[in-house]
Design a protein around this motif. Sequence first.
Motif, PDB file in Angstrom:
ATOM      1  N   GLN A  72       0.818  -1.217   0.000  1.00 18.62           N
ATOM      2  CA  GLN A  72       0.000   0.000   0.000  1.00 18.62           C
ATOM      3  C   GLN A  72       0.851   1.265   0.000  1.00 18.62           C
ATOM      4  OE1 GLN A  72      -0.550  -2.623   1.954  1.00 18.62           O
ATOM      5  NE2 GLN A  72      -2.729  -3.078   2.107  1.00 18.62           N
ATOM      6  N   PHE A  80      -1.430  -7.795 -13.562  1.00 16.19           N
ATOM      7  CA  PHE A  80      -1.285  -9.242 -13.462  1.00 16.19           C
ATOM      8  C   PHE A  80      -1.554  -9.916 -14.807  1.00 16.19           C
ATOM      9  CE2 PHE A  80      -2.397  -7.665  -9.315  1.00 16.19           C
ATOM     10  CZ  PHE A  80      -1.626  -8.409  -8.444  1.00 16.19           C
TER      11      PHE A  80
ATOM     12  N   ALA B 184      -4.216  -7.017  -5.999  1.00 16.16           N
ATOM     13  CA  ALA B 184      -4.360  -5.834  -6.855  1.00 16.16           C
ATOM     14  C   ALA B 184      -4.851  -4.660  -6.010  1.00 16.16           C
ATOM     15  CB  ALA B 184      -5.338  -6.125  -7.998  1.00 16.16           C
ATOM     16  N   ALA B 185      -5.797  -4.936  -5.112  1.00 19.49           N
ATOM     17  CA  ALA B 185      -6.329  -3.869  -4.251  1.00 19.49           C
ATOM     18  C   ALA B 185      -5.232  -3.303  -3.351  1.00 19.49           C
ATOM     19  CB  ALA B 185      -7.487  -4.409  -3.409  1.00 19.49           C
ATOM     20  N   TYR B 186      -4.374  -4.185  -2.806  1.00 22.98           N
ATOM     21  CA  TYR B 186      -3.297  -3.704  -1.932  1.00 22.98           C
ATOM     22  C   TYR B 186      -2.372  -2.756  -2.696  1.00 22.98           C
ATOM     23  CZ  TYR B 186      -4.639  -7.675   1.033  1.00 22.98           C
ATOM     24  OH  TYR B 186      -5.334  -8.576   1.792  1.00 22.98           O
ATOM     25  N   THR B 187      -1.990  -3.149  -3.932  1.00 20.81           N
ATOM     26  CA  THR B 187      -1.060  -2.289  -4.678  1.00 20.81           C
ATOM     27  C   THR B 187      -1.719  -0.955  -5.024  1.00 20.81           C
ATOM     28  OG1 THR B 187      -1.685  -3.201  -6.819  1.00 20.81           O
ATOM     29  CG2 THR B 187       0.169  -4.243  -5.704  1.00 20.81           C
ATOM     30  N   LEU B 188      -3.064  -0.921  -5.010  1.00 16.11           N
ATOM     31  CA  LEU B 188      -3.758   0.339  -5.284  1.00 16.11           C
ATOM     32  C   LEU B 188      -3.948   1.140  -3.995  1.00 16.11           C
ATOM     33  CD1 LEU B 188      -6.322  -1.085  -7.826  1.00 16.11           C
ATOM     34  CD2 LEU B 188      -4.526   0.564  -8.328  1.00 16.11           C
ATOM     35  N   GLY B 189      -3.345   0.669  -2.907  1.00 11.39           N
ATOM     36  CA  GLY B 189      -3.352   1.440  -1.669  1.00 11.39           C
ATOM     37  C   GLY B 189      -4.404   1.010  -0.657  1.00 11.39           C
ATOM     38  N   ALA B 190      -5.217   0.002  -0.991  1.00  7.40           N
ATOM     39  CA  ALA B 190      -6.314  -0.365  -0.103  1.00  7.40           C
ATOM     40  C   ALA B 190      -5.809  -1.177   1.089  1.00  7.40           C
ATOM     41  CB  ALA B 190      -7.354  -1.177  -0.875  1.00  7.40           C
ATOM     42  N   SER B 191      -6.338  -0.877   2.277  1.00  8.11           N
ATOM     43  CA  SER B 191      -5.981  -1.628   3.474  1.00  8.11           C
ATOM     44  C   SER B 191      -6.677  -2.988   3.441  1.00  8.11           C
ATOM     45  CB  SER B 191      -6.443  -0.863   4.712  1.00  8.11           C
ATOM     46  OG  SER B 191      -7.860  -0.807   4.718  1.00  8.11           O
TER      47      SER B 191
END
Lengths: 352, 284
Positions: A72, A80, B184-191
């Motif tokens: 994050q 991907f 994918a969500a983590y790399t977009l900044g999501a906790s």
Amino acid sequence: MSIVLERVTKIYGTEQVVRDLSLTIEPGELFVLLGASGSGKSTLLRMIAGLAATDRGSIYLNERDVTHLPPQKRGVGFVFQNYSLFQHLTAAQNIAFGLDVKRMPRREKKQRVQELLELIELPEHGNRRPAQLSGGQQQRVALARALAPKPDVLLLDEPFGALDVNIRTQLRRKLRQIQQQLGITAILVTHDQEEAFELADRIGVIEQGELLEVGTPVQLYRHPKEAFTANFIGQANWLSAQRNGRCVYVDHLQLPAPENTDHLSGHDVDLLIRPESVVVLPAGYDVQNPLGQGIVEQIEFAGTHERVTVRLENGTRIQAMVSLVDIHEYNIQHQSRVVVGVRDYHLLPCRA
Amino acid sequence: MQNAARLEQEAVNAPRPQLDLSGWGLRGTAIVYLLVMIALPVFVVFSSGLQAGLSGFWDNVSHPHAVSALRVTLVTAAIMTVINVVMGTLTAYVLVTYRFPGKNVLDALIDLPFAIPTLVTGIMLVLLYGPQTALAGFLQDRFDVRVLYARPGIVLALLFICYPFVIRAVQPVLVQLDERQPEAAYTLGASGWYTFRRIVFPAIRPAMLSGGMLGFARALGEFGAIVIVAGNIPLRTQTAPVYIYGKVEAGNMPAASAVSVVLLGVALIVTLGVDWMQRSRQHG
């Protein structure tokens, strides 16, 4: 935005899947990590993104140590292989996800999403769900989703692996264009050397978790330092030879030594000859740097060229790419007697 | 992709070419069996419950004991369902996401409540929460909560009996969930929590609901465990099935049928709801 890896290592169980690997990637560069499956290339990419922990060594993004930061906090966009779009959200909602996380105001967000939809040339597809998009369209949305929060670095894990050949070529060009337009630093992982050649500013060849060699596509193709690289990138003929004085000796044959190979003088060497540097003419013709006479053993059609295999008198087999024009003009056929010469060759230290 | 899916759908919908007799024979057998085994008993209960006309039915259902029994059943089942959905989802998530010693044994244990006779469940709870046990004393002294012969006992019994429903509905959906999506969500900044709320939860919500509703429907009819744990105290712990049993024993079939009709109606609505949700999940 530069990426610096300092002696990074990843261990699964007792196996080091990435070994003591160091690499510097320049700002704005598109760097391709090329390797076979299981070489550790995807693991390395996941380590840079923070999706896999780094067991030893350090990772710096723009001189900031991110080794132990969660994904994050790294400011990295990730694409991907299987797209991994959020299935219950529309294309526009997928792209907006990273903006939602940042709590971007609605109007600004809408504008940014539209901008990205236009960048990936799907301006009318914002309301479609992933299941209503083709594979190529899904991957473009995945790219836009990764780019939306304006990451410092873009990481792509075999992004075209699941697509048809035509779409793959088209998307590669599109990716290259977008990457250059945004000037974003990018690392792309692939096992496809053609893809690496077409996209890369520089290529890093990775094998068994180690970075064997880094260079521009031309450098790696024409002057590889490692036999593995030479074999992995394109076809190769190998001949055992000796470097002495100003010459290279292959059996009793003598060829002029290439420039900058004096350090190999007096050593056994391997001579690398690319098939397109081999000249095949009917026996009796004069050729530059002759390797000898032989018989055409096999001719395979390869689109723009024919792939000709010649068995020399000493038993060595040489592969050559011969243009269709030459094949017809010189009437080269199966079992023809021919003479073989080389236009260009490269020396590597002997492997044994 | 879209096209292939459509073609497949058309292939499935296309009529079978031959109309042979054995096919009709099979269909006829299946349909008659369904009618005799399921539809006929349902119909008989309805006709019995409504035998005395709507006003007779209403008199039977609105009897204070009947109203209380229905309320106890619905409320305890509803409380159980809420707890079951939350804890079942959590358990399924833990089982799918984490590795820990004894996980396989635990995974196998989850189905045990399906296999244990519910009377035995009741006895287990009596032994655990009976008046002379330490646990019961602790709950009574500390929280002033009585389990046995009270509604908490009913909820506990239902929780035990319906334990597997939500877990077994949610678990396969979580297993199938593409693990790259949270990444994918983590790399977009999501906790982690944001990712669960926006990515994982929408994917498992239909399974949570259908598991919960099936458990609810199952709980409506529970008799054995409840009669042992909660007894048969009218207006307090008497549930609808226990009330019905009492009316049958007393030979008051119209009253038994009338309350049965209400239970049946609720179960029918829940079952249709689950079916509708599963259909919309396949299409959505």
